[in-house]
Design an enzyme around this catalytic site. Sequence first.
Site, PDB file in Angstrom:
ATOM      1  N   ASP A  89       3.256  -0.079  12.366  1.00 59.66           N
ATOM      2  CA  ASP A  89       3.134  -1.196  11.865  1.00 59.66           C
ATOM      3  C   ASP A  89       1.868  -1.847  11.877  1.00 59.66           C
ATOM      4  O   ASP A  89       0.957  -1.597  12.853  1.00 59.66           O
ATOM      5  CB  ASP A  89       4.136  -2.204  12.743  1.00 59.66           C
ATOM      6  CG  ASP A  89       4.477  -3.583  11.963  1.00 59.66           C
ATOM      7  OD1 ASP A  89       5.587  -3.746  11.628  1.00 59.66           O
ATOM      8  OD2 ASP A  89       3.662  -4.374  11.837  1.00 59.66           O
ATOM      9  N   ASN A 107      15.804  -6.423  10.869  1.00 60.78           N
ATOM     10  CA  ASN A 107      15.955  -7.760  10.452  1.00 60.78           C
ATOM     11  C   ASN A 107      16.391  -7.925   8.943  1.00 60.78           C
ATOM     12  O   ASN A 107      16.120  -7.149   8.114  1.00 60.78           O
ATOM     13  CB  ASN A 107      14.443  -8.415  10.554  1.00 60.78           C
ATOM     14  CG  ASN A 107      13.890  -8.426  11.810  1.00 60.78           C
ATOM     15  OD1 ASN A 107      14.614  -8.557  12.823  1.00 60.78           O
ATOM     16  ND2 ASN A 107      12.686  -8.578  12.121  1.00 60.78           N
ATOM     17  N   GLN A 142      13.408 -11.139   8.110  1.00 53.43           N
ATOM     18  CA  GLN A 142      13.045 -10.308   7.136  1.00 53.43           C
ATOM     19  C   GLN A 142      11.765 -10.539   6.292  1.00 53.43           C
ATOM     20  O   GLN A 142      12.221 -11.603   5.488  1.00 53.43           O
ATOM     21  CB  GLN A 142      14.198  -9.654   6.430  1.00 53.43           C
ATOM     22  CG  GLN A 142      13.955  -8.388   5.541  1.00 53.43           C
ATOM     23  CD  GLN A 142      15.197  -7.744   4.696  1.00 53.43           C
ATOM     24  OE1 GLN A 142      16.012  -8.416   4.789  1.00 53.43           O
ATOM     25  NE2 GLN A 142      14.875  -6.790   4.093  1.00 53.43           N
ATOM     26  N   VAL A 153      10.046  -7.992   4.551  1.00 51.89           N
ATOM     27  CA  VAL A 153       9.649  -7.211   3.325  1.00 51.89           C
ATOM     28  C   VAL A 153      10.986  -6.628   2.824  1.00 51.89           C
ATOM     29  O   VAL A 153      11.786  -6.182   3.827  1.00 51.89           O
ATOM     30  CB  VAL A 153       9.048  -5.993   3.877  1.00 51.89           C
ATOM     31  CG1 VAL A 153       8.756  -4.812   2.752  1.00 51.89           C
ATOM     32  CG2 VAL A 153       7.503  -6.239   4.314  1.00 51.89           C
ATOM     33  N   HIS A 200      14.197  -1.356   6.721  1.00 50.78           N
ATOM     34  CA  HIS A 200      13.283  -0.819   7.512  1.00 50.78           C
ATOM     35  C   HIS A 200      13.821  -1.049   9.000  1.00 50.78           C
ATOM     36  O   HIS A 200      14.302  -1.988   9.543  1.00 50.78           O
ATOM     37  CB  HIS A 200      11.882  -1.191   7.612  1.00 50.78           C
ATOM     38  CG  HIS A 200      11.666  -2.755   7.385  1.00 50.78           C
ATOM     39  ND1 HIS A 200      12.036  -3.447   6.493  1.00 50.78           N
ATOM     40  CD2 HIS A 200      11.215  -3.473   8.503  1.00 50.78           C
ATOM     41  CE1 HIS A 200      11.570  -4.659   6.686  1.00 50.78           C
ATOM     42  NE2 HIS A 200      11.351  -4.940   7.889  1.00 50.78           N
ATOM     43  N   HIS A 239      12.503  -1.317  12.836  1.00 50.89           N
ATOM     44  CA  HIS A 239      11.283  -1.351  13.961  1.00 50.89           C
ATOM     45  C   HIS A 239      11.555  -0.580  14.944  1.00 50.89           C
ATOM     46  O   HIS A 239      12.777  -0.529  15.709  1.00 50.89           O
ATOM     47  CB  HIS A 239      11.197  -2.855  14.386  1.00 50.89           C
ATOM     48  CG  HIS A 239      10.498  -3.629  13.287  1.00 50.89           C
ATOM     49  ND1 HIS A 239       9.363  -4.261  12.981  1.00 50.89           N
ATOM     50  CD2 HIS A 239      11.615  -4.450  12.359  1.00 50.89           C
ATOM     51  CE1 HIS A 239       9.654  -4.990  12.038  1.00 50.89           C
ATOM     52  NE2 HIS A 239      10.574  -5.126  11.454  1.00 50.89           N
TER      53      HIS A 239
END
Length: 114
Positions: free
Chosen positions: A30, A87, A94, A96, A100, A102
């Site tokens: 990240d 998220n 969220q 993006v 995804h 994390h």
Amino acid sequence: MENCIFCKIIGGDIPCDKVYEDDRILAFKDIEPQAPVHILIIPKKHISSLNDLAEEDSKIISYIFLKAKELAKNLGISEDGYRLVTNCGKAGGQTVDHVHFHMLGGRNLQWPPG
Ligand code: AMP
Ligand code: ZN
């Protein structure tokens, strides 16, 4: 997906600090790490959010979790523990719109999250 930053990373148009890649997924650091270990694990297939998951996506999602287990071991956070979190939507944090996960570790994480 044309305007998706993570699709651009997958396509190589935007660089990333790659941790793992195969034909189905990509894991990279990240850009704004929230813990000593903070990587993002993404499917190469563009799926906007958890809300957009289809039955056919169940394989890729379970594959991500199995690979996450391996990555945690390789990153040295397996034994101490870590968090795998996604998220969803605005209230979920969220930013993006490409699903995804994390992976956060390397320190004691707080609960509940903010
Ligand atoms: P979320 O807020 O859950 O949608 O998470 C998006 C994450 O993507 C954030 O933690 C960002 O720091 C991260 N991010 C955004 N752009 C990049 C990038 N180009 N390379 C790596 N991570 C990124
Ligand atoms: Zn995408």
